[in-house]
Write an enzyme that holds these catalytic residues in place. Structure first.
Site: not given
Ligand code: AMP
Length: 192
Positions: A13, A88, A127, A133, A144
Site C-alpha cells: 500500500k 479500516r 521489511r 518497525r 494484524r
Molecule cells: P499501516 O502503516 O497502515 O500498516 O498502520 C500501522 C498501524 O497503525 C496499524 O496496524 C494500526 O495499529 C494503526 N492504524 C493505522 N491506520 C489505522 C486506522 N485507519 N484505524 C485504526 N488503526 C490504524
C-alpha cells in the site's frame, strides 16, 4: 482525484500510494505514518497509541477519525487526496462518507491490492529486517492479518456495491504493480 488505497499488511500500500499520489498531484495521507511520527516524537497521541500499534491492534475509531478529519481540512487536500490505511472499520467508512457528503465531495476510486497470505508474511519479515518497525514481528504480523481479515476486508463489499472498487493483483515487482494499477484505474475512470 479523491482516492483510497486498501490492502492487507505487506500488500504494498505505502509504496504504491506514493506513486499514485505523485501521478495525480495529491497528498498521500497514511494514518500509520501519522501514528508512527507521533510515537517517534513521544507526543500525547503517540504515547496513547504506541502499545496498541505494537500489539497489532487498531487505534480506536474516534481518535483515528479526528486525525483524518483534521488532515483533510488542510488546504492541500482541496483538489484531492489519497488515503492510505483509512478507513479500516465500517465506523470509519461511515465517518468518511458523511464527511465528504457534507462537503459535496465524492470518492473517485478505491484501489484494493491483493496478495497471497504467504507472500505477505515473507514481505513483512523482510521489511522487519530493513526498517525495524516494532509491529513487524511474527506474532504481531499474525494478529494484524487477523484484524485485517475480520474488520477491514469486509469494507471492500461496501465500495464494490458503490461501483468504486478497482481490484488489483499485487504480486510482481513494484514497477509491474504500479503499471497494472495505473492501467486499471484509467479503465475505471473512463467507464464512469
Ligand atoms: P499501516 O502503516 O497502515 O500498516 O498502520 C500501522 C498501524 O497503525 C496499524 O496496524 C494500526 O495499529 C494503526 N492504524 C493505522 N491506520 C489505522 C486506522 N485507519 N484505524 C485504526 N488503526 C490504524
Amino acid at each position: 482525484m479523491k482516492l483510497l488505497i486498501m490492502g492487507a499488511p505487506g500488500a504494498g500500500k505505502g509504496t504504491q500510494a506514493t506513486a499514485l499520489a505523485e501521478r495525480y498531484g495529491v497528498p498521500a495521507i497514511s494514518t500509520g505514518d501519522i501514528f508512527r511520527f507521533n510515537i517517534r516524537n513521544q507526543t500525547p497521541l503517540g504515547v496513547k497509541v504506541k502499545e496498541m500499534i505494537d500489539a497489532g491492534e487498531y487505534v480506536p475509531d474516534d481518535m483515528t477519525e479526528a486525525i483524518v478529519g483534521d488532515r483533510l481540512a488542510e488546504p492541500d487536500c482541496e483538489p484531492g487526496f489519497l488515503l492510505d490505511g483509512f478507513p479500516r472499520t465500517m465506523h470509519q467508512v461511515f465517518f468518511l462518507d458523511r464527511y465528504l457528503a457534507e462537503r459535496g465531495k465524492k470518492l473517485d476510486a478505491v484501489v484494493s491490492l491483493h496478495v497471497e497470505p504467504e507472500v505477505l508474511v515473507e514481505r513483512l519479515l523482510a521489511r522487519a529486517e530493513e526498517q525495524g518497525r516494532a509491529d513487524d514481528n511474527a506474532d504481531t504480523i499474525r494478529r494484524r492479518m487477523e484484524v485485517y481479515a475480520g474488520q477491514t476486508a469486509p469494507l471492500l463489499f461496501h465500495y464494490e456495491s458503490k461501483g468504486l472498487l478497482v481490484d488489483l493483483e499485487g504480486t510482481g515487482t513494484v514497477d509491474e504493480v504500479r503499471q497494472r494499477m495505473f492501467d486499471q484505474l484509467d479503465e475505471h475512470i473512463a467507464q464512469r
